[in-house]
Design a protein around this motif. Structure first.
Motif, PDB file in Angstrom:
ATOM      1  N   SER A  72       0.833  -1.205   0.000  1.00  0.00           N
ATOM      2  CA  SER A  72       0.000   0.000   0.000  1.00  0.00           C
ATOM      3  C   SER A  72       0.868   1.256   0.000  1.00  0.00           C
ATOM      4  N   GLY A  73       1.943   1.232   0.790  1.00  0.00           N
ATOM      5  CA  GLY A  73       2.850   2.380   0.806  1.00  0.00           C
ATOM      6  C   GLY A  73       3.540   2.599  -0.528  1.00  0.00           C
ATOM      7  N   LEU A  74       3.946   1.496  -1.176  1.00  0.00           N
ATOM      8  CA  LEU A  74       4.581   1.623  -2.490  1.00  0.00           C
ATOM      9  C   LEU A  74       3.617   2.209  -3.510  1.00  0.00           C
ATOM     10  N   LEU A  75       2.357   1.785  -3.462  1.00  0.00           N
ATOM     11  CA  LEU A  75       1.373   2.323  -4.417  1.00  0.00           C
ATOM     12  C   LEU A  75       1.101   3.798  -4.152  1.00  0.00           C
ATOM     13  N   ILE A  76       1.078   4.188  -2.864  1.00  0.00           N
ATOM     14  CA  ILE A  76       0.905   5.627  -2.550  1.00  0.00           C
ATOM     15  C   ILE A  76       2.060   6.425  -3.143  1.00  0.00           C
ATOM     16  N   GLY A  77       3.270   5.879  -2.984  1.00  0.00           N
ATOM     17  CA  GLY A  77       4.430   6.567  -3.541  1.00  0.00           C
ATOM     18  C   GLY A  77       4.399   6.642  -5.054  1.00  0.00           C
ATOM     19  N   LEU A  78       3.955   5.580  -5.716  1.00  0.00           N
ATOM     20  CA  LEU A  78       3.885   5.596  -7.172  1.00  0.00           C
ATOM     21  C   LEU A  78       2.827   6.557  -7.681  1.00  0.00           C
ATOM     22  N   ALA A  90       2.170   9.345  -6.295  1.00  0.00           N
ATOM     23  CA  ALA A  90       2.725  10.700  -6.101  1.00  0.00           C
ATOM     24  C   ALA A  90       4.218  10.667  -6.421  1.00  0.00           C
ATOM     25  N   VAL A  91       4.564  10.084  -7.548  1.00  0.00           N
ATOM     26  CA  VAL A  91       5.970   9.833  -7.857  1.00  0.00           C
ATOM     27  C   VAL A  91       6.763  11.130  -8.015  1.00  0.00           C
ATOM     28  N   ASP A  92       6.126  12.176  -8.573  1.00  0.00           N
ATOM     29  CA  ASP A  92       6.849  13.445  -8.731  1.00  0.00           C
ATOM     30  C   ASP A  92       7.185  14.055  -7.384  1.00  0.00           C
ATOM     31  N   GLN A  93       6.234  13.975  -6.468  1.00  0.00           N
ATOM     32  CA  GLN A  93       6.475  14.509  -5.125  1.00  0.00           C
ATOM     33  C   GLN A  93       7.560  13.709  -4.409  1.00  0.00           C
ATOM     34  N   VAL A  94       7.562  12.379  -4.592  1.00  0.00           N
ATOM     35  CA  VAL A  94       8.582  11.533  -3.974  1.00  0.00           C
ATOM     36  C   VAL A  94       9.970  11.889  -4.498  1.00  0.00           C
ATOM     37  N   ILE A  95      10.067  12.091  -5.820  1.00  0.00           N
ATOM     38  CA  ILE A  95      11.363  12.426  -6.414  1.00  0.00           C
ATOM     39  C   ILE A  95      11.853  13.779  -5.900  1.00  0.00           C
ATOM     40  N   LEU A 137       9.771   2.415   0.386  1.00  0.00           N
ATOM     41  CA  LEU A 137       9.696   3.304  -0.770  1.00  0.00           C
ATOM     42  C   LEU A 137      11.071   3.840  -1.151  1.00  0.00           C
ATOM     43  N   ILE A 138      11.874   4.161  -0.153  1.00  0.00           N
ATOM     44  CA  ILE A 138      13.223   4.644  -0.428  1.00  0.00           C
ATOM     45  C   ILE A 138      14.071   3.550  -1.071  1.00  0.00           C
ATOM     46  N   ALA A 139      13.872   2.291  -0.592  1.00  0.00           N
ATOM     47  CA  ALA A 139      14.680   1.180  -1.105  1.00  0.00           C
ATOM     48  C   ALA A 139      14.215   0.677  -2.463  1.00  0.00           C
ATOM     49  N   MET A 140      13.080   1.172  -2.958  1.00  0.00           N
ATOM     50  CA  MET A 140      12.537   0.686  -4.224  1.00  0.00           C
ATOM     51  C   MET A 140      13.424   1.135  -5.381  1.00  0.00           C
ATOM     52  N   PRO A 141      13.855   0.207  -6.274  1.00  0.00           N
ATOM     53  CA  PRO A 141      14.690   0.602  -7.413  1.00  0.00           C
ATOM     54  C   PRO A 141      13.881   1.379  -8.450  1.00  0.00           C
ATOM     55  N   LEU A 142      14.582   2.124  -9.298  1.00  0.00           N
ATOM     56  CA  LEU A 142      13.926   2.960 -10.296  1.00  0.00           C
ATOM     57  C   LEU A 142      13.103   2.167 -11.293  1.00  0.00           C
ATOM     58  N   ARG A 143      13.525   0.890 -11.563  1.00  0.00           N
ATOM     59  CA  ARG A 143      12.792   0.094 -12.557  1.00  0.00           C
ATOM     60  C   ARG A 143      11.358  -0.171 -12.137  1.00  0.00           C
ATOM     61  N   ARG A 144      11.052  -0.038 -10.835  1.00  0.00           N
ATOM     62  CA  ARG A 144       9.695  -0.298 -10.373  1.00  0.00           C
ATOM     63  C   ARG A 144       8.787   0.903 -10.562  1.00  0.00           C
ATOM     64  N   GLN A 171       5.017   1.318 -15.605  1.00  0.00           N
ATOM     65  CA  GLN A 171       3.592   0.993 -15.527  1.00  0.00           C
ATOM     66  C   GLN A 171       3.384  -0.497 -15.238  1.00  0.00           C
ATOM     67  N   GLN A 172       4.242  -1.346 -15.804  1.00  0.00           N
ATOM     68  CA  GLN A 172       4.100  -2.784 -15.582  1.00  0.00           C
ATOM     69  C   GLN A 172       4.300  -3.149 -14.116  1.00  0.00           C
ATOM     70  N   GLU A 173       5.289  -2.522 -13.487  1.00  0.00           N
ATOM     71  CA  GLU A 173       5.519  -2.799 -12.069  1.00  0.00           C
ATOM     72  C   GLU A 173       4.342  -2.318 -11.225  1.00  0.00           C
ATOM     73  N   ARG A 174       3.743  -1.178 -11.611  1.00  0.00           N
ATOM     74  CA  ARG A 174       2.567  -0.684 -10.893  1.00  0.00           C
ATOM     75  C   ARG A 174       1.430  -1.712 -10.968  1.00  0.00           C
ATOM     76  N   GLN A 175       1.205  -2.279 -12.162  1.00  0.00           N
ATOM     77  CA  GLN A 175       0.141  -3.277 -12.324  1.00  0.00           C
ATOM     78  C   GLN A 175       0.420  -4.527 -11.498  1.00  0.00           C
ATOM     79  N   GLU A 176       1.688  -4.907 -11.429  1.00  0.00           N
ATOM     80  CA  GLU A 176       2.024  -6.086 -10.624  1.00  0.00           C
ATOM     81  C   GLU A 176       1.765  -5.830  -9.148  1.00  0.00           C
ATOM     82  N   LEU A 177       2.079  -4.622  -8.664  1.00  0.00           N
ATOM     83  CA  LEU A 177       1.797  -4.282  -7.270  1.00  0.00           C
ATOM     84  C   LEU A 177       0.297  -4.274  -6.998  1.00  0.00           C
TER      85      LEU A 177
END
Length: 809
Positions: free
Chosen positions: A391-397, A399-404, A434-441, A444-450
């Motif tokens: 759930s936290g990873l999806l929240i970060g994705l 708001a990805v611009d804000q996270v960056i 969220l901090i440890a998540m690599p850039l490849r995630r 869009q495909q990684e978002r769908q998998e999550l």
């Protein structure tokens, strides 16, 4: 003296009466032996040394799919980590876990010499190799961790070991246990896995099951070396009270070593199974000693012909020896018949208790339910923790611009984590993930998998919450697990159970069996029983039943009558009705073949008929399509050793025995062909004649049924895919022997075929490939012509097929 007074006043010397100190110390020693060595735990059925051997091998990674390792390595790990005793004691315990003649279901697989039934010693541990058996890995060590079972420190607190293994089956009953403690002992016989699972499921469904009902599922011990149990009241008493004895016999049969008649004939007693834990070499030596002493007369030769295929000891008899009398002497004077003591003693909550059979099963079910509950809670917590992170990873994705922006402007990781928690409302764990998540995630495909993972976690969490909160669902899952284990590891019973024939009533005594007619019922597995006619009820129609219930043969007899038991080898044996137990409907009865002559052992039961049929002739039809008729008068002088009714060609077997009480016989094949024969035209041949060819079968075509009908009756046909119809006999032409027959039912699909026959209007049990039977009324099946494919008469599941059609009385 002053020094002694100082010690006393300082508390360093405590005067104690000798008898009190001896009593306390001996009690502590006794409890140490009882709990730590000699008695098994009722939960996983293991003693500490066995539990430590299995867990040490699990830690070494000696799973069934890995190579064998030297036993010396295993023994060294067990001694160094968990069991600081002698290496020979540990190795002996390991050897017994490997030996197939010691354990009904060996928990370890071995490579090398692990001893024999002749009491030959195993090779040294530096030569033998071992690994876990599949049943041990699956039922004792799956999901083992400190969340499922309790772990305790080892002897030097350097390691942790399980207090009990998360057993999925009651190993205490499957393999039994033997141990001598201080002031008490245990001697639990092994049992059959399939029967134990059936008893457990019955106990889950009906917790107040009586002992008699329980014994209908679990009739008695099943020893790894086979043998025969002479059942008596002691077996039930042992299961009821926890203590008792049973009489256990080896299996012996008579063989002709020089065929002939009279004084030219010579026989041998061949022993193929010995009672459990009987030393074969010592038994042979005992028999030889008795012959030399003159206590056993009539033995010409004694030799051991055992090999890797199995045990075989041949006792060759002299020409004038009485085989039956000599066999009774072997039972009486040697270990071919032994008394086996049952003592159901085990640890319950670290306290030794004498248990009944039902208490052992109940204690195991209680333990298994607790371990399942702990496992479900552990899985639920892990799933909830993962869902929280996802759930936290999806929240970060989202708001990805804000996270960056936060990460780019943060001075270090701690600052970034705090900013994410403050601005996005994340927890510490979510922010760290969220901090440890690599850039490849970020794709869009990684978002769908999550998102897919989150949906799956929600479903699993809901399932585990249901299993934790609702006990019926938990018990349902437990029964599913037990059925799966039975499917994986169950095997046929090896030990036969006989019921002793009751003595005839004395003067003035009543015999209830002679007062009223009885129903004799024989099921498809060869079990027979008697029921008082007043207690017999009909099988409900239009319902599913487990295929342990329907009884295909049933007829009314008197207690003084006898039955004819036919086997696939073409022989018939007489059986007195009084030898069958009068039981309740909950008791499945007992196997019929062990009640017959020794020559019937090892044969396959075909069918049973009353010994006084109304017909004057019998029709014999083999699996390969040969047929003949014999007069009933040939069976009137039937003796206990049986009578050969037909000579069989190579690979053939007797398939059907039918009284010729009508004029018409119909035979059908799997391809839907039927053959209509006029019975008076069938050949009456001698007993040693193999018969004439009635049906010529095609490639992969088999006979599926034969039935005698009257001219005005209808034939009921059922296909594998559950289609059925009634076909008037008048629509099937009478053909000569060897004719091609007629197509009675078209088969619309390639995988379909004719499953069996029935008589129109008679209830049927349609047995499926999933081990159940649909009971239907033949009168409800429509009457159609030969060209019709029939209608669906059984609600089959996907992939399920009819494999047999059994008429019910």
């Amino acid at each position: 003296m002053p020094k002694q007074l100082d010690l006393l006043t300082a508390g360093q010397v405590i005067p104690t009466p000798l008898h009190s100190e001896m009593q306390r110390s001996y009690l502590e020693y006794a409890m140490s032996v009882i709990v730590g060595r000699a008695l098994p735990d009722v939960r996983d059925g293991l003693k500490p040394v066995h539990r430590r051997i299995l867990y040490a091998m699990y830690e070494l990674g000696l799973t069934p799919d890995r190579p064998f390792r030297k036993c010396a390595r295993v023994v060294g790990d067990v001694l160094g980590k968990y069991h600081p005793h002698g290496d020979q004691a540990v190795y002996e315990a390991l050897v017994r876990l490997v030996q197939p003649f010691s354990s009904r279901y060996p928990l370890l697989a071995g490579q090398g010499n692990f001893g024999s039934v002749d009491d030959d010693p195993p090779a040294a541990m530096r030569y033998t190799e071992t690994r876990l058996a599949a049943i041990a890995q699956r039922t004792l060590l799956t999901n083992i961790n400190d969340a499922i079972v309790e772990f305790v420190p080892n002897f030097d607190s350097s390691q942790a070991e399980p207090l009990v293994l998360p057993a999925q089956l009651p190993i205490l009953l499957l393999n039994g246990s033997t141990g001598i403690a201080v002031g008490m002992a245990t001697n639990i016989p092994p049992h059959n896995l399939g029967e134990v699972v059936d008893a457990l499921i019955a106990l889950i469904d009906r917790p107040h099951l009586s002992l008699e009902e329980l014994l209908s599922y679990l009739p008695g011990p099943d020893f790894p070396t086979g043998g025969v149990i002479v059942e008596s009241a002691e077996l039930r008493r042992a299961y009821a009270t926890g203590r008792g004895t049973i009489t256990l016999r080896g299996v012996a049969k008579l063989e002709d070593i020089q065929p002939g008649r009279g004084r030219h004939r010579r026989q041998a007693i061949v022993v193929t199974e010995l009672p459990y834990q009987v030393n074969k070499a010592a038994w042979i030596e005992k028999v030889a000693d008795l012959v030399n002493q003159g206590r056993l007369e009539g033995i010409a030769d004694l030799r051991d012909e055992s090999d890797r295929e199995g045990l075989r000891v041949v006792i060759e008899l002299k020409r004038d020896a009485a085989a039956a009398q000599l066999l009774e002497q072997l039972y009486r004077l040697t270990a071919l018949q032994v008394t086996y003591g049952i003592n159901l003693m085990a640890l319950v909550g670290n306290q030794p208790r004498q248990l009944s059979l039902k208490e052992i099963l109940s204690e195991f079910l209680q333990f298994r339910e607790q371990t399942l509950l702990r496992q479900y809670r552990h899985d639920l917590e892990a799933a909830q923790a993962r869902q929280h992170v996802v759930s936290g990873l999806l929240i970060g994705l989202n708001a990805v611009d804000q996270v960056i922006e936060i990460l780019r402007s943060a001075a270090d990781g701690s600052t970034a984590r705090r900013e994410l928690m403050t601005r996005l409302g994340l927890s510490d764990r979510q922010a760290s993930a969220l901090i440890a998540m690599p850039l490849r995630r970020l794709t869009q495909q990684e978002r769908q998998e999550l998102e897919r993972e989150q949906a799956e976690l929600q479903v699993r969490i809901a399932q585990w919450e249901t299993l934790i909160s609702e006990r019926p669902e938990r018990l349902k899952a437990l029964k599913k697990e037990l059925r799966q284990l039975k499917k994986e590891f169950a095997d046929p019973r090896r030990t036969q159970i006989l019921t002793a024939v009751p003595p005839p009533p004395g003067p003035g005594e009543n015999n209830d069996r002679d007062e009223a007619p009885l129903w004799v019922e024989v099921n498809h597995r060869g079990y027979g029983r008697c029921l008082p006619q007043r207690s017999r009820s009909s099988v409900p129609l239009q319902t599913w039943l487990p295929w342990s219930e329907p009884l295909p043969l049933a007829f009314s007899v008197q207690a003084s009558d006898r039955l004819w038991v036919f086997t696939e080898s073409g022989k018939v044996y007489p059986l007195a009705v009084e030898r069958l137990p009068v039981t309740s409907r909950s008791d499945r009865g007992q196997p019929l073949l062990p009640l017959l002559a020794e020559s019937a052992q090892g044969e396959t039961l075909l069918t049973v008929l009353p010994g006084q049929p109304t017909a004057e002739k019998l029709i014999l039809l083999t699996r390969q399509g040969r047929i003949k008729v014999i007069p009933i008068s040939d069976l009137q002088d039937l003796r206990g050793r049986g009578l050969q009714l037909t000579k069989l060609k190579g690979g053939d077997a007797l398939g059907w025995v039918l009284p010729a009480d009508t004029d018409h016989l119909v035979v059908a094949t799997s391809r839907g062909r039927v053959f209509h024969f006029f019975i008076p035209d069938l050949p009456a041949l001698g007993r040693l004649n193999p018969g004439q060819v009635a049906v010529r079968l095609g490639v992969q075509e088999t006979l599926v049924g034969a039935i005698a009908l009257a001219a005005q009756e209808a034939l009921l046909l059922v296909t594998r895919l559950g289609l059925g119809k009634q076909l008037p006999l008048s629509l099937i032409e009478v053909t000569p022997l060897g004719h091609l027959g007629q197509l009675a039912i078209p088969l619309g699909q390639k995988q379909d075929g004719l499953a069996g026959l029935g008589r129109g209007g008679i209830p049927l049990a349609l047995v499926t490939t999933q081990g159940r039977a649909w009971v239907t009324n033949g009168a409800d099946v429509p009457l159609l012509n030969r060209e019709a494919m029939g209608v669906a008469i059984a609600p089959l599941a996907a992939g399920e097929q009819i494999q047999a059609v059994v008429p019910l009385a």
